[in-house]
Design a protein around this motif. Sequence first.
Motif, PDB file in Angstrom:
ATOM      1  N   GLN A  78       0.824  -1.206   0.000  1.00 37.58           N
ATOM      2  CA  GLN A  78       0.000   0.000   0.000  1.00 37.58           C
ATOM      3  C   GLN A  78       0.864   1.263   0.000  1.00 37.58           C
ATOM      4  O   GLN A  78       0.560   2.249  -0.673  1.00 37.58           O
ATOM      5  N   ALA A  79       1.948   1.219   0.752  1.00 39.22           N
ATOM      6  CA  ALA A  79       2.842   2.375   0.811  1.00 39.22           C
ATOM      7  C   ALA A  79       3.488   2.646  -0.540  1.00 39.22           C
ATOM      8  O   ALA A  79       3.682   3.804  -0.932  1.00 39.22           O
ATOM      9  N   LEU A  80       3.827   1.582  -1.262  1.00 40.97           N
ATOM     10  CA  LEU A  80       4.423   1.747  -2.599  1.00 40.97           C
ATOM     11  C   LEU A  80       3.428   2.419  -3.546  1.00 40.97           C
ATOM     12  O   LEU A  80       3.793   3.313  -4.323  1.00 40.97           O
ATOM     13  N   THR A  81       2.175   1.995  -3.468  1.00 44.07           N
ATOM     14  CA  THR A  81       1.135   2.622  -4.292  1.00 44.07           C
ATOM     15  C   THR A  81       0.972   4.096  -3.942  1.00 44.07           C
ATOM     16  O   THR A  81       0.862   4.959  -4.832  1.00 44.07           O
ATOM     17  N   LEU A  82       0.977   4.394  -2.650  1.00 48.23           N
ATOM     18  CA  LEU A  82       0.862   5.789  -2.211  1.00 48.23           C
ATOM     19  C   LEU A  82       2.043   6.629  -2.686  1.00 48.23           C
ATOM     20  O   LEU A  82       1.876   7.778  -3.091  1.00 48.23           O
ATOM     21  N   SER A  83       3.239   6.063  -2.626  1.00 48.73           N
ATOM     22  CA  SER A  83       4.438   6.797  -3.056  1.00 48.73           C
ATOM     23  C   SER A  83       4.324   7.211  -4.516  1.00 48.73           C
ATOM     24  O   SER A  83       4.694   8.331  -4.879  1.00 48.73           O
ATOM     25  N   ALA A  84       3.812   6.321  -5.343  1.00 52.50           N
ATOM     26  CA  ALA A  84       3.642   6.645  -6.760  1.00 52.50           C
ATOM     27  C   ALA A  84       2.606   7.736  -6.948  1.00 52.50           C
ATOM     28  O   ALA A  84       2.733   8.602  -7.827  1.00 52.50           O
ATOM     29  N   GLU A  85       1.577   7.745  -6.104  1.00 55.83           N
ATOM     30  CA  GLU A  85       0.539   8.767  -6.207  1.00 55.83           C
ATOM     31  C   GLU A  85       1.034  10.128  -5.741  1.00 55.83           C
ATOM     32  O   GLU A  85       0.668  11.170  -6.286  1.00 55.83           O
ATOM     33  N   VAL A  86       1.888  10.121  -4.719  1.00 56.02           N
ATOM     34  CA  VAL A  86       2.398  11.364  -4.141  1.00 56.02           C
ATOM     35  C   VAL A  86       3.477  12.009  -5.006  1.00 56.02           C
ATOM     36  O   VAL A  86       3.571  13.241  -5.101  1.00 56.02           O
ATOM     37  N   GLU A  87       4.287  11.194  -5.664  1.00 59.36           N
ATOM     38  CA  GLU A  87       5.461  11.705  -6.386  1.00 59.36           C
ATOM     39  C   GLU A  87       5.082  12.744  -7.436  1.00 59.36           C
ATOM     40  O   GLU A  87       4.179  12.538  -8.247  1.00 59.36           O
ATOM     41  N   GLY A  88       5.758  13.865  -7.376  1.00 60.23           N
ATOM     42  CA  GLY A  88       5.542  14.924  -8.348  1.00 60.23           C
ATOM     43  C   GLY A  88       4.293  15.753  -8.117  1.00 60.23           C
ATOM     44  O   GLY A  88       3.921  16.563  -8.968  1.00 60.23           O
ATOM     45  N   LYS A  89       3.640  15.587  -6.981  1.00 60.77           N
ATOM     46  CA  LYS A  89       2.421  16.334  -6.676  1.00 60.77           C
ATOM     47  C   LYS A  89       2.615  17.104  -5.374  1.00 60.77           C
ATOM     48  O   LYS A  89       2.386  16.566  -4.288  1.00 60.77           O
ATOM     49  N   PRO A  90       3.068  18.348  -5.455  1.00 63.77           N
ATOM     50  CA  PRO A  90       3.308  19.148  -4.245  1.00 63.77           C
ATOM     51  C   PRO A  90       2.057  19.246  -3.382  1.00 63.77           C
ATOM     52  O   PRO A  90       0.936  19.387  -3.880  1.00 63.77           O
ATOM     53  N   GLY A  91       2.264  19.146  -2.081  1.00 61.68           N
ATOM     54  CA  GLY A  91       1.148  19.299  -1.154  1.00 61.68           C
ATOM     55  C   GLY A  91       0.292  18.061  -1.006  1.00 61.68           C
ATOM     56  O   GLY A  91      -0.814  18.137  -0.465  1.00 61.68           O
ATOM     57  N   LEU A  92       0.811  16.907  -1.455  1.00 67.33           N
ATOM     58  CA  LEU A  92       0.067  15.661  -1.319  1.00 67.33           C
ATOM     59  C   LEU A  92       0.929  14.632  -0.598  1.00 67.33           C
ATOM     60  O   LEU A  92       2.025  14.309  -1.048  1.00 67.33           O
ATOM     61  N   PHE A  93       0.436  14.134   0.512  1.00 67.45           N
ATOM     62  CA  PHE A  93       1.124  13.090   1.275  1.00 67.45           C
ATOM     63  C   PHE A  93       0.165  11.915   1.480  1.00 67.45           C
ATOM     64  O   PHE A  93      -0.959  11.926   0.983  1.00 67.45           O
ATOM     65  N   GLY A  94       0.612  10.891   2.206  1.00 68.16           N
ATOM     66  CA  GLY A  94      -0.223   9.713   2.393  1.00 68.16           C
ATOM     67  C   GLY A  94      -0.058   9.087   3.756  1.00 68.16           C
ATOM     68  O   GLY A  94       0.910   9.358   4.476  1.00 68.16           O
ATOM     69  N   ILE A  95      -1.016   8.247   4.115  1.00 68.15           N
ATOM     70  CA  ILE A  95      -0.951   7.479   5.355  1.00 68.15           C
ATOM     71  C   ILE A  95      -1.556   6.098   5.114  1.00 68.15           C
ATOM     72  O   ILE A  95      -2.573   5.969   4.429  1.00 68.15           O
ATOM     73  N   VAL A  96      -0.907   5.079   5.656  1.00 71.91           N
ATOM     74  CA  VAL A  96      -1.449   3.723   5.649  1.00 71.91           C
ATOM     75  C   VAL A  96      -2.109   3.503   7.004  1.00 71.91           C
ATOM     76  O   VAL A  96      -1.463   3.642   8.047  1.00 71.91           O
ATOM     77  N   THR A  97      -3.383   3.180   7.001  1.00 74.91           N
ATOM     78  CA  THR A  97      -4.115   3.005   8.257  1.00 74.91           C
ATOM     79  C   THR A  97      -4.416   1.529   8.509  1.00 74.91           C
ATOM     80  O   THR A  97      -4.518   0.723   7.581  1.00 74.91           O
ATOM     81  N   TYR A  98      -4.560   1.207   9.781  1.00 73.87           N
ATOM     82  CA  TYR A  98      -4.995  -0.112  10.223  1.00 73.87           C
ATOM     83  C   TYR A  98      -6.372   0.010  10.863  1.00 73.87           C
ATOM     84  O   TYR A  98      -6.838   1.113  11.155  1.00 73.87           O
ATOM     85  N   THR A  99      -7.004  -1.133  11.086  1.00 75.57           N
ATOM     86  CA  THR A  99      -8.272  -1.164  11.800  1.00 75.57           C
ATOM     87  C   THR A  99      -7.980  -1.309  13.287  1.00 75.57           C
ATOM     88  O   THR A  99      -7.172  -2.160  13.683  1.00 75.57           O
ATOM     89  N   LEU A 100      -8.621  -0.502  14.106  1.00 82.28           N
ATOM     90  CA  LEU A 100      -8.337  -0.468  15.537  1.00 82.28           C
ATOM     91  C   LEU A 100      -8.330  -1.862  16.162  1.00 82.28           C
ATOM     92  O   LEU A 100      -7.427  -2.216  16.923  1.00 82.28           O
ATOM     93  N   GLY A 101      -9.333  -2.673  15.845  1.00 90.17           N
ATOM     94  CA  GLY A 101      -9.449  -3.987  16.446  1.00 90.17           C
ATOM     95  C   GLY A 101      -8.286  -4.913  16.150  1.00 90.17           C
ATOM     96  O   GLY A 101      -8.062  -5.888  16.887  1.00 90.17           O
ATOM     97  N   ASP A 102      -7.523  -4.615  15.087  1.00 89.84           N
ATOM     98  CA  ASP A 102      -6.366  -5.442  14.727  1.00 89.84           C
ATOM     99  C   ASP A 102      -5.089  -4.993  15.420  1.00 89.84           C
ATOM    100  O   ASP A 102      -4.025  -5.567  15.180  1.00 89.84           O
ATOM    101  N   THR A 103      -5.178  -3.993  16.260  1.00 88.52           N
ATOM    102  CA  THR A 103      -3.960  -3.439  16.875  1.00 88.52           C
ATOM    103  C   THR A 103      -4.038  -3.393  18.398  1.00 88.52           C
ATOM    104  O   THR A 103      -3.238  -2.721  19.033  1.00 88.52           O
ATOM    105  N   LEU A 104      -4.991  -4.104  18.976  1.00 90.27           N
ATOM    106  CA  LEU A 104      -5.176  -4.056  20.427  1.00 90.27           C
ATOM    107  C   LEU A 104      -4.245  -5.031  21.147  1.00 90.27           C
ATOM    108  O   LEU A 104      -3.658  -5.919  20.532  1.00 90.27           O
ATOM    109  N   SER A 105      -4.134  -4.863  22.432  1.00 87.88           N
ATOM    110  CA  SER A 105      -3.351  -5.755  23.274  1.00 87.88           C
ATOM    111  C   SER A 105      -4.281  -6.543  24.190  1.00 87.88           C
ATOM    112  O   SER A 105      -5.289  -6.013  24.666  1.00 87.88           O
ATOM    113  N   ASP A 106      -3.923  -7.806  24.440  1.00 90.32           N
ATOM    114  CA  ASP A 106      -4.682  -8.617  25.390  1.00 90.32           C
ATOM    115  C   ASP A 106      -4.266  -8.346  26.832  1.00 90.32           C
ATOM    116  O   ASP A 106      -4.809  -8.938  27.760  1.00 90.32           O
ATOM    117  N   HIS A 107      -3.292  -7.469  26.999  1.00 86.62           N
ATOM    118  CA  HIS A 107      -2.682  -7.313  28.324  1.00 86.62           C
ATOM    119  C   HIS A 107      -2.802  -5.905  28.900  1.00 86.62           C
ATOM    120  O   HIS A 107      -2.128  -5.575  29.870  1.00 86.62           O
TER     121      HIS A 107
END
Length: 222
Positions: free
Chosen positions: A50-79
């Motif tokens: 996903q980051a590679l795809t975003l990099s291609a979209e951002v390149e050469g376009k001033p003022g455009l950046f990107g973020i790869v997001t996760y789903t909250l439930g996939d990043t929790l701790s059991d502890h």
Amino acid sequence: LSSTAYEEVRARRTKPWGTAHALLTAKGHLSGPFALLNADDFYGRESFDQALTLSAEVEGKPGLFGIVTYTLGDTLSDHGGVNRGICQIDEDGWLSEVRETLDIRPAGNGLFGSTVEGEPVGLTGKEPISTNFWIFDADIFPILEARLAAFLNEVLKAEGSQPEFLIPTVVNQSLAEGEFEVRAVSTKGRFLGITHPPDRGLVVRGLENMVKNGEYPTPLWG
């Protein structure tokens, strides 16, 4: 950027400056689009695609950046609770805000955390969240320098305070002022990180399973 203000703050600082400052120190080594992520977390193969795809979209376009997001439930701790940046994303995939939410943990039939100000927040687990996986280019550095100057001035006014200069804070301020846009793409991959010491077992088992499934070789290097 006032070198006097910087040196004055640095002389009395005893903790790291934060993620935005860490990025700014790399200014001399970065030019085209680049990915920024935490060195102590495991993001999985899909997120890098996903980051590679975003990099291609951002390149050469001033003022455009990107973020790869996760789903909250996939990043929790059991502890125990975790802190996550809840992303506000419109229907067209544009990020409008990253809202820091603290001590997220199961409670009843859902998840609950709190804002930085201490207000309770109810969550479903389906929210997109930031794990600090950003796509920037060199256009970010003048913005960081200007924001750092303002940050230093605020720190000088607050005697004894040691706030951090953080990327989500810079992004939120800049989005609100229209300095740039951020395209958000999601990954369904499992995020592996250690928030609490017992989380280590989950990370070890997760990496072992990826090796068994042929996703990664062993040893990884050599």
